[in-house]
Design a protein around this motif. Sequence first.
Motif, PDB file in Angstrom:
ATOM      1  N   ARG A  74       0.838  -1.174   0.000  1.00  0.00           N
ATOM      2  CA  ARG A  74       0.000   0.000   0.000  1.00  0.00           C
ATOM      3  C   ARG A  74       0.882   1.237   0.000  1.00  0.00           C
ATOM      4  O   ARG A  74       1.687   1.435   0.922  1.00  0.00           O
ATOM      5  N   LEU A  75       0.727   2.034  -1.026  1.00  0.00           N
ATOM      6  CA  LEU A  75       1.443   3.300  -1.119  1.00  0.00           C
ATOM      7  C   LEU A  75       0.598   4.414  -0.511  1.00  0.00           C
ATOM      8  O   LEU A  75      -0.625   4.410  -0.637  1.00  0.00           O
ATOM      9  N   SER A  76       1.275   5.344   0.120  1.00  0.00           N
ATOM     10  CA  SER A  76       0.618   6.529   0.673  1.00  0.00           C
ATOM     11  C   SER A  76       1.283   7.772   0.123  1.00  0.00           C
ATOM     12  O   SER A  76       2.481   7.762  -0.164  1.00  0.00           O
ATOM     13  N   CYS A  77       0.508   8.820   0.008  1.00  0.00           N
ATOM     14  CA  CYS A  77       1.038  10.107  -0.435  1.00  0.00           C
ATOM     15  C   CYS A  77       0.425  11.192   0.439  1.00  0.00           C
ATOM     16  O   CYS A  77      -0.797  11.400   0.402  1.00  0.00           O
ATOM     17  N   ALA A  78       1.274  11.840   1.206  1.00  0.00           N
ATOM     18  CA  ALA A  78       0.821  12.929   2.070  1.00  0.00           C
ATOM     19  C   ALA A  78       1.035  14.258   1.364  1.00  0.00           C
ATOM     20  O   ALA A  78       2.147  14.551   0.898  1.00  0.00           O
ATOM     21  N   ALA A  79      -0.022  15.053   1.292  1.00  0.00           N
ATOM     22  CA  ALA A  79       0.038  16.336   0.598  1.00  0.00           C
ATOM     23  C   ALA A  79       0.030  17.484   1.601  1.00  0.00           C
ATOM     24  O   ALA A  79      -0.620  17.400   2.648  1.00  0.00           O
ATOM     25  N   SER A  80       0.727  18.532   1.262  1.00  0.00           N
ATOM     26  CA  SER A  80       0.743  19.728   2.108  1.00  0.00           C
ATOM     27  C   SER A  80       0.932  20.960   1.245  1.00  0.00           C
ATOM     28  O   SER A  80       1.247  20.867   0.059  1.00  0.00           O
ATOM     29  N   GLY A  81       0.705  22.116   1.842  1.00  0.00           N
ATOM     30  CA  GLY A  81       0.925  23.372   1.145  1.00  0.00           C
ATOM     31  C   GLY A  81      -0.325  24.048   0.623  1.00  0.00           C
ATOM     32  O   GLY A  81      -0.265  25.187   0.153  1.00  0.00           O
ATOM     33  N   ARG A  82      -1.434  23.339   0.668  1.00  0.00           N
ATOM     34  CA  ARG A  82      -2.709  23.936   0.262  1.00  0.00           C
ATOM     35  C   ARG A  82      -3.834  23.043   0.769  1.00  0.00           C
ATOM     36  O   ARG A  82      -3.590  21.909   1.208  1.00  0.00           O
ATOM     37  N   THR A  83      -5.052  23.497   0.646  1.00  0.00           N
ATOM     38  CA  THR A  83      -6.193  22.670   1.002  1.00  0.00           C
ATOM     39  C   THR A  83      -6.256  21.455   0.088  1.00  0.00           C
ATOM     40  O   THR A  83      -6.148  21.576  -1.123  1.00  0.00           O
ATOM     41  N   PHE A  84      -6.402  20.291   0.689  1.00  0.00           N
ATOM     42  CA  PHE A  84      -6.289  19.034  -0.056  1.00  0.00           C
ATOM     43  C   PHE A  84      -7.548  18.676  -0.829  1.00  0.00           C
ATOM     44  O   PHE A  84      -7.473  18.240  -1.986  1.00  0.00           O
ATOM     45  N   SER A  85      -8.698  18.852  -0.220  1.00  0.00           N
ATOM     46  CA  SER A  85      -9.914  18.205  -0.732  1.00  0.00           C
ATOM     47  C   SER A  85     -10.386  18.637  -2.120  1.00  0.00           C
ATOM     48  O   SER A  85     -10.989  17.820  -2.814  1.00  0.00           O
ATOM     49  N   PRO A  86     -10.167  19.866  -2.585  1.00  0.00           N
ATOM     50  CA  PRO A  86     -10.730  20.225  -3.891  1.00  0.00           C
ATOM     51  C   PRO A  86      -9.978  19.708  -5.110  1.00  0.00           C
ATOM     52  O   PRO A  86     -10.387  19.985  -6.240  1.00  0.00           O
ATOM     53  N   TYR A  87      -8.899  18.979  -4.896  1.00  0.00           N
ATOM     54  CA  TYR A  87      -8.022  18.638  -6.009  1.00  0.00           C
ATOM     55  C   TYR A  87      -7.982  17.141  -6.289  1.00  0.00           C
ATOM     56  O   TYR A  87      -7.900  16.325  -5.373  1.00  0.00           O
ATOM     57  N   ALA A  88      -7.998  16.808  -7.587  1.00  0.00           N
ATOM     58  CA  ALA A  88      -7.810  15.424  -8.000  1.00  0.00           C
ATOM     59  C   ALA A  88      -6.397  14.956  -7.641  1.00  0.00           C
ATOM     60  O   ALA A  88      -5.465  15.757  -7.576  1.00  0.00           O
ATOM     61  N   MET A  89      -6.277  13.654  -7.444  1.00  0.00           N
ATOM     62  CA  MET A  89      -4.986  13.046  -7.117  1.00  0.00           C
ATOM     63  C   MET A  89      -4.769  11.833  -8.012  1.00  0.00           C
ATOM     64  O   MET A  89      -5.730  11.195  -8.458  1.00  0.00           O
ATOM     65  N   GLY A  90      -3.517  11.510  -8.237  1.00  0.00           N
ATOM     66  CA  GLY A  90      -3.238  10.358  -9.071  1.00  0.00           C
ATOM     67  C   GLY A  90      -1.932   9.687  -8.712  1.00  0.00           C
ATOM     68  O   GLY A  90      -1.083  10.269  -8.026  1.00  0.00           O
ATOM     69  N   TRP A  91      -1.803   8.465  -9.195  1.00  0.00           N
ATOM     70  CA  TRP A  91      -0.551   7.705  -9.089  1.00  0.00           C
ATOM     71  C   TRP A  91      -0.086   7.375 -10.504  1.00  0.00           C
ATOM     72  O   TRP A  91      -0.843   6.833 -11.297  1.00  0.00           O
ATOM     73  N   PHE A  92       1.162   7.692 -10.764  1.00  0.00           N
ATOM     74  CA  PHE A  92       1.814   7.356 -12.016  1.00  0.00           C
ATOM     75  C   PHE A  92       2.965   6.406 -11.714  1.00  0.00           C
ATOM     76  O   PHE A  92       3.400   6.282 -10.563  1.00  0.00           O
ATOM     77  N   ARG A  93       3.455   5.758 -12.748  1.00  0.00           N
ATOM     78  CA  ARG A  93       4.649   4.933 -12.586  1.00  0.00           C
ATOM     79  C   ARG A  93       5.515   5.037 -13.835  1.00  0.00           C
ATOM     80  O   ARG A  93       5.030   5.318 -14.937  1.00  0.00           O
ATOM     81  N   GLN A  94       6.800   4.799 -13.607  1.00  0.00           N
ATOM     82  CA  GLN A  94       7.746   4.807 -14.715  1.00  0.00           C
ATOM     83  C   GLN A  94       8.784   3.731 -14.484  1.00  0.00           C
ATOM     84  O   GLN A  94       9.500   3.744 -13.476  1.00  0.00           O
ATOM     85  N   ALA A  95       8.847   2.811 -15.423  1.00  0.00           N
ATOM     86  CA  ALA A  95       9.861   1.764 -15.405  1.00  0.00           C
ATOM     87  C   ALA A  95      11.010   2.178 -16.330  1.00  0.00           C
ATOM     88  O   ALA A  95      10.801   2.975 -17.246  1.00  0.00           O
ATOM     89  N   PRO A  96      12.196   1.656 -16.110  1.00  0.00           N
ATOM     90  CA  PRO A  96      13.339   2.017 -16.965  1.00  0.00           C
ATOM     91  C   PRO A  96      13.033   1.780 -18.436  1.00  0.00           C
ATOM     92  O   PRO A  96      12.545   0.712 -18.810  1.00  0.00           O
ATOM     93  N   GLY A  97      13.276   2.799 -19.246  1.00  0.00           N
ATOM     94  CA  GLY A  97      13.055   2.682 -20.675  1.00  0.00           C
ATOM     95  C   GLY A  97      11.629   2.919 -21.113  1.00  0.00           C
ATOM     96  O   GLY A  97      11.344   2.911 -22.320  1.00  0.00           O
ATOM     97  N   ASN A  98      10.738   3.142 -20.144  1.00  0.00           N
ATOM     98  CA  ASN A  98       9.321   3.367 -20.467  1.00  0.00           C
ATOM     99  C   ASN A  98       8.918   4.797 -20.155  1.00  0.00           C
ATOM    100  O   ASN A  98       9.550   5.474 -19.338  1.00  0.00           O
ATOM    101  N   GLU A  99       7.856   5.232 -20.784  1.00  0.00           N
ATOM    102  CA  GLU A  99       7.291   6.531 -20.453  1.00  0.00           C
ATOM    103  C   GLU A  99       6.495   6.428 -19.154  1.00  0.00           C
ATOM    104  O   GLU A  99       6.021   5.360 -18.776  1.00  0.00           O
ATOM    105  N   ARG A 100       6.351   7.571 -18.491  1.00  0.00           N
ATOM    106  CA  ARG A 100       5.536   7.600 -17.282  1.00  0.00           C
ATOM    107  C   ARG A 100       4.074   7.432 -17.677  1.00  0.00           C
ATOM    108  O   ARG A 100       3.603   8.059 -18.627  1.00  0.00           O
ATOM    109  N   GLU A 101       3.363   6.601 -16.937  1.00  0.00           N
ATOM    110  CA  GLU A 101       1.974   6.322 -17.253  1.00  0.00           C
ATOM    111  C   GLU A 101       1.099   6.497 -16.015  1.00  0.00           C
ATOM    112  O   GLU A 101       1.531   6.231 -14.896  1.00  0.00           O
ATOM    113  N   LEU A 102      -0.140   6.908 -16.263  1.00  0.00           N
ATOM    114  CA  LEU A 102      -1.097   7.011 -15.173  1.00  0.00           C
ATOM    115  C   LEU A 102      -1.549   5.612 -14.780  1.00  0.00           C
ATOM    116  O   LEU A 102      -2.052   4.862 -15.611  1.00  0.00           O
ATOM    117  N   VAL A 103      -1.370   5.271 -13.533  1.00  0.00           N
ATOM    118  CA  VAL A 103      -1.820   3.989 -13.003  1.00  0.00           C
ATOM    119  C   VAL A 103      -3.253   4.105 -12.491  1.00  0.00           C
ATOM    120  O   VAL A 103      -4.106   3.273 -12.801  1.00  0.00           O
TER     121      VAL A 103
END
Length: 124
Positions: free
Chosen positions: A19-48
Amino acid sequence: QVQLVESGGGLVQAGGSLRLSCAASGRTFSPYAMGWFRQAPGNERELVAGINWSGGRTYYADSVKGRFTISRDNAKNTVYLQMNSLKPEDTAVYYCATDRFQYRSGAPNEYYYWGQGTQVTVSS
């Protein structure tokens, strides 16, 4: 300034879970979409996986549907990625990301701020 800090990566055997976690700070969290991307060596970054500002709409890459679940806890300013039935091809650096505009859907082209990433390695 928006900051995103990922945690929870590591080494796991095929078929295992993380289980991955991502803690956000610096602004109000709730109004914004969130996402997880990944990038493997030699591949482009993709939305997971993406989740809209309310949590009522989610996106998943075809390769992870049925295995990964994205969720958010607005009270904790945190987004999660539960990864089950992991495969060696899931090995990558996983990045948390968020939109710069409020109340959008979390579609793949709507991300502006990025975390530093966390390594996920799945052994066969």
